[in-house]
Enzyme design. Structure first.
Site, short mmCIF file in Angstrom:
data_model
loop_
_atom_site.label_atom_id
_atom_site.label_comp_id
_atom_site.label_asym_id
_atom_site.label_seq_id
_atom_site.Cartn_x
_atom_site.Cartn_y
_atom_site.Cartn_z
N CYS A 195 -11.00 3.31 0.67
CA CYS A 195 -9.55 3.52 0.73
C CYS A 195 -9.07 2.76 1.94
CB CYS A 195 -9.22 5.01 0.84
SG CYS A 195 -7.49 5.37 1.25
N ASP A 250 0.88 -1.17 0.00
CA ASP A 250 0.00 0.00 0.00
C ASP A 250 0.91 1.21 0.00
OD1 ASP A 250 -2.38 1.57 0.26
OD2 ASP A 250 -2.00 1.78 2.39
N SER A 251 0.33 2.39 -0.14
CA SER A 251 1.14 3.61 -0.11
C SER A 251 1.65 3.94 1.28
CB SER A 251 0.34 4.79 -0.67
OG SER A 251 -0.78 5.04 0.15
N CYS A 277 -4.63 -1.62 -1.62
CA CYS A 277 -4.90 -0.20 -1.84
C CYS A 277 -5.97 -0.12 -2.91
CB CYS A 277 -3.61 0.49 -2.30
SG CYS A 277 -3.84 2.19 -2.88
N ASN A 278 -7.08 0.51 -2.59
CA ASN A 278 -8.16 0.67 -3.57
C ASN A 278 -7.70 1.46 -4.79
OD1 ASN A 278 -9.71 0.77 -0.67
ND2 ASN A 278 -10.88 -0.35 -2.20
N THR A 279 -6.96 2.54 -4.56
CA THR A 279 -6.52 3.39 -5.65
C THR A 279 -5.60 2.64 -6.60
OG1 THR A 279 -6.73 5.40 -4.31
CG2 THR A 279 -5.29 5.51 -6.23
N TYR A 310 -1.13 7.87 -2.80
CA TYR A 310 -1.47 7.54 -4.18
C TYR A 310 -2.70 8.31 -4.66
CZ TYR A 310 1.52 3.28 -4.27
OH TYR A 310 2.56 2.38 -4.26
N GLY A 311 -3.63 8.53 -3.75
CA GLY A 311 -4.98 8.94 -4.12
C GLY A 311 -5.11 10.29 -4.76
N HIS A 344 -6.77 3.30 3.99
CA HIS A 344 -6.51 4.17 5.13
C HIS A 344 -7.79 4.47 5.92
CE1 HIS A 344 -2.60 4.91 3.28
NE2 HIS A 344 -2.23 5.52 4.39
#
Length: 236
Positions: A178, A10-11, A73-75, A42-43, A180
């Site tokens: 997301c 993930d970011s 990570c969704n993005t 990332y978003g 997060h």
């Protein structure tokens, strides 16, 4: 059976909630968690930047002998997972997607609020999901929330959540789109207790386990689980 590790990236810290679900479901597995701090968040970035960052993470994890990776990570899933699968056609690559479809399936009335990042909001994959039920989904992108969570800025996190959700206190459900945003669940439960809350973590962990079993790559019974943590470094 395979005792090679599973890579998760993930970011930043967001994907750790997915890691926890995976480790609980697969306690005998070895995991490598990679936080791509160099490109966090990332978003708010352009799709091509997200793709390059995600491909780099995939390269690093497969170079570390991972038998599969989970894009936590969704993005990155919305923007880059197809490219990762093209680069690694013989590898298991699982993504994290906003749990909108389960929410729509469970709730027969009312509307759903999807909290997402701007990059997820503008992606074609997410747009297709929203268009499948446009009268029942309200998408709310936030440029600040993931970074506030990453920094642990509790006061501003709560202000941002209230600013986003107060106009939608009558919604039937909230989808945390997301990784997060899993950390804001207590705020939502405290302020908007009547709403159901959905995230994609359980589904992603279950999908990963299914793919490992399907390919005969689960860890041996009695193997000792382990988690190693890595992070990229932001250049100054």
């Amino acid at each position: 059976m395979s005792n090679q590790p599973i890579g998760i990236f993930d970011s930043g810290i967001g994907g750790m909630f997915v890691l926890n679900k995976c480790a609980s479901l697969m306690p005998n597995e070895r995991f490598i968690y990679l936080a791509d701090s160099a490109y966090m968040p990332y978003g708010t970035k352009h799709s091509e930047v997200i793709k390059r960052a995600a491909y780099r993470c995939a390269d690093m994890l497969f170079a570390m002998n991972c038998k599969a990776i989970l894009v936590a990570c969704n993005t990155a899933t919305e923007n880059a997972i197809d490219g990762i699968r093209t680069l690694y056609p013989d590898k298991i690559v699982v993504g994290l997607e906003p749990a909108i479809r389960p929410a729509l399936r469970d709730l027969q009335s009312g509307y759903i609020v999807a909290l997402v990042t701007p990059a997820t909001y503008s992606s074609q994959k997410f747009g297709n999901i929203v268009q499948s039920a446009p009268d029942r989904i309200v998408a709310l992108p936030s440029e600040r929330l993931a970074s506030l969570v990453e920094c642990g800025d509790d006061d501003n996190i709560e202000r941002e959540v209230v600013s986003l959700l107060s106009p939608h206190s009558g919604a039937s459900a909230i989808v945390l789109g997301c990784s997060h945003y899993s950390y804001i669940r207590p705020i939502i439960e405290s302020r908007y207790g009547g709403m159901a809350i959905y995230d994609g973590g359980d589904g992603a962990a279950a999908r990963l386990l299914y793919r490992l079993k399907e390919n005969g790559l689960t860890a041996a019974h009695g193997a000792r689980g382990k988690i190693d943590f890595y992070s990229t470094v932001k250049c100054i």
